[in-house]
Scaffold this active site. Structure first.
Site, PDB file in Angstrom:
ATOM      1  N   CYS A 186       8.748  40.119  15.451  1.00 45.76           N
ATOM      2  CA  CYS A 186       7.850  40.920  16.278  1.00 45.76           C
ATOM      3  C   CYS A 186       8.431  42.312  16.496  1.00 45.76           C
ATOM      4  CB  CYS A 186       7.620  40.221  17.619  1.00 45.76           C
ATOM      5  SG  CYS A 186       6.547  41.121  18.760  1.00 45.76           S
ATOM      6  N   GLY A 187       9.737  42.391  16.736  1.00 44.32           N
ATOM      7  CA  GLY A 187      10.363  43.690  16.895  1.00 44.32           C
ATOM      8  C   GLY A 187      10.288  44.520  15.631  1.00 44.32           C
ATOM      9  N   TRP A 244       8.102  44.242  13.325  1.00 45.92           N
ATOM     10  CA  TRP A 244       6.710  44.617  13.080  1.00 45.92           C
ATOM     11  C   TRP A 244       6.396  45.969  13.709  1.00 45.92           C
ATOM     12  CZ3 TRP A 244       2.475  45.563  16.282  1.00 45.92           C
ATOM     13  CH2 TRP A 244       1.235  45.620  15.645  1.00 45.92           C
ATOM     14  N   HIS A 245       7.036  46.269  14.835  1.00 43.91           N
ATOM     15  CA  HIS A 245       6.774  47.544  15.503  1.00 43.91           C
ATOM     16  C   HIS A 245       7.400  48.720  14.767  1.00 43.91           C
ATOM     17  CE1 HIS A 245       5.617  44.902  18.844  1.00 43.91           C
ATOM     18  NE2 HIS A 245       4.966  45.937  19.331  1.00 43.91           N
ATOM     19  N   GLY A 246       8.401  48.468  13.937  1.00 45.89           N
ATOM     20  CA  GLY A 246       8.990  49.561  13.189  1.00 45.89           C
ATOM     21  C   GLY A 246      10.278  49.137  12.503  1.00 45.89           C
TER      22      GLY A 246
END
Length: 540
Positions: free
Chosen positions: A332-333, A335-337
């Site tokens: 998830c982290g 996915w943000h960048g």
């Protein structure tokens, strides 16, 4: 092109509505079906491609290729097809490979070079790498495609036979570059039958204006304060300033992201689509688990349904559950960048969620009078996580943590740069702190019990929406191409902000040092150009 631009508000959106609504009206006469609805879908598809191409026309082919892959994958993975499990693996792998190439190749090369350096350059010189341009919205349309093929494979939806409708779903401009993550199962039937009435247009417009106000009047206004405090040297940033800075950033990222989501939901409603909600007052959560039930809800449900549960969820003991949570939030982290800080941010949340899961038998027996401590704990943990998210390096993160702990500077608020503490910033901070709580929904529900009060509120909401729209347009008029840029995803904007809206006067800054006077600054030349060309990387 972004929603909060003159080009979108006064040219693109009116044109799309001017052609799309008459087509939809013809479809309404045929019970929301037929050739007219097909033309309406085709028009939305054309408008969406133009919307995307306006930002980067040379990468439209990446989005189109992804859509065609998933359209074909829906048929290959359908129940009853031979080899459909292998087809599912191939399509999902292709989606992830496309995302990894454009988003994470640079991070992978950096990791390989670091390993090579740690081994004394055992494998020769470092790899030379030219950064790959990241396509707009690739994280969102990739997840849309994965959710579609997996749901088809699971038998939850039937493959979409119309290529036009599937392309329209995948590229629909309201949710293309900033979400929410809309599953085909949630809107698929609306492409074959939908009606749009005056109530839909009114509610959609109201919701869009509310989101625009969140973005322009709160997020954009508090951004300079957060940027200025995070940019201070560690030795010149007091503890009070550090906490003010991370609070401002927490409001900025929430109202920026939830504002875009509200605008997307409103636009979808105006065209007859019902998109899922994406935020539910996350800063009043009583635990980190509750926070993720309220923050970016469509992303949380995606990871839950397509990764956490397939990994085993919480069905195989505490240790396996903790490992699953860490794996999910690490991804998830990322996915943000493509950043080590984003990875650390995800793991930070994963550790808290795993710990809460282990302590759940104890916390469930917590007396009611101690429950408010859960809200305090969650808010502090979330603010700490935003420091990790906001900083570019781990050294900057640790330095900011030291500032928050009061070990790097003394004094009160005097280290906050005076020129950013304007009347508009204080108004935005106050409004943000109130609106991030469910105060207004609670009052709205209470007044709705009485017919007269409910009608008065409806009129008041219309007047408020018009006032918000006017304030947004005035604030957008202060945008300039040369203004400062927010470090993560904010648009270029003038430091005047609300200074072009509110009358002259000195901000009340008790304890903050001298503040710049906010006056009726003359509008910059070509203000409309800045508003039309302002760009955002939020959807990347």
């Amino acid at each position: 092109m972004v929603f909060s631009s003159v080009l979108f508000l006064f040219f693109f959106l009116p044109l799309v509505l001017a052609i799309g609504l008459p087509l939809q009206a013809l479809a309404n006469r045929r019970d929301g079906r037929g050739w007219a609805l097909g033309l309406a879908n085709l028009w939305l598809l054309v408008a969406s491609v133009v919307f995307y191409a306006w930002g980067e026309v040379y990468l439209v082919w990446v989005m189109v290729a992804s859509c065609l892959l998933n359209y074909a994958g829906g048929f290959w993975c359908a129940p009853g097809r031979p080899g459909r499990r292998a087809a599912l693996v191939a399509v999902v792998t292709a989606n992830l490979a496309l995302l990894a190439w454009y988003k994470y190749s640079g991070l992978a090369v950096e990791l390989l070079n670091r390993c090579n350096a740690a081994l004394g350059h055992l494998f020769g010189a470092d790899i030379r790498w030219t950064a790959v341009v990241l396509p707009l919205g690739i994280s969102f349309y990739t997840f849309h495609g994965i959710s579609y093929v997996v749901d088809v494979w699971r038998g939850k939806v039937v493959p979409c036979r119309s290529l036009r409708d599937f392309l329209c779903y995948s590229t629909l401009f309201p949710q293309l570059v900033a979400g929410p993550i809309v599953r085909y199962s949630e809107v698929g039937e609306q492409f074959s039958q939908r009606r749009v009435g005056w109530d839909d247009l009114a509610e959609g417009a109201r919701r869009f204006i509310a989101g625009l106000g969140k973005k322009v009047l709160i997020a954009n206004q508090v951004a300079p304060l957060a940027d200025a405090i995070f940019a201070l040297p560690e030795g010149g940033r007091s503890a009070a300033a550090a906490w003010v800075g991370v609070t401002a950033y927490a409001l900025q990222i929430f109202f920026d992201f939830s504002g875009y989501s509200d605008m997307a939901v409103g636009l979808g409603r105006m065209f007859g689509f019902r998109f899922p909600e994406n935020f539910d007052h996350p800063y009043v959560a009583g635990s980190m688990r509750d926070f993720w039930r309220r923050w970016h809800m469509t992303l949380s449900r995606f990871f839950r349904d397509y990764l956490y549960i397939p990994l085993g969820g919480n069905r195989h003991g505490a240790v396996r559950t903790a490992v699953n949570l860490l794996a999910v939030f690490a991804l998830c982290g990322l996915w943000h960048g493509a950043s080590w800080n984003f990875l650390a941010w995800g793991l930070f949340h994963g550790v808290f969620l795993a710990t809460e899961r282990v302590l759940e038998p104890v916390t469930e027996r917590t007396p009611g009078w101690l429950r408010p401590l859960g809200h305090v704990y969650t808010l502090v943990a979330v603010l700490l996580s935003w420091v990790i998210f906001r900083c570019d390096t781990w050294a900057q993160t640790l330095g900011y943590f030291r500032s928050m702990a009061g070990t790097t500077a003394s004094g009160g608020f005097t280290t906050i740069p005076a020129h950013v503490v304007t009347t508009g910033v204080l108004y935005a901070l106050g409004a943000g702190l109130v609106l991030c709580t469910p105060v207004w929904p609670a009052l709205r529900a209470r007044f709705a019990r009485w017919t007269l009060a409910d009608r008065a509120l409806e009129v008041g909401e219309v007047v408020a929406a018009l006032a918000i729209l006017v304030l947004c347009l005035l604030s957008m008029g202060a945008v300039t191409p040369g203004g400062p840029r927010n470090s993560k995803n904010g648009p270029r904007r003038s430091s005047r902000g609300w200074g072009t809206i509110f009358p002259p006067g000195r901000a009340s800054c008790s304890g903050m040092g001298s503040c710049a006077t906010v006056g009726w600054a003359s509008r910059p030349r070509a203000w409309w150009w800045g508003a039309m060309t302002g760009c955002s990387t939020a959807g990347r």
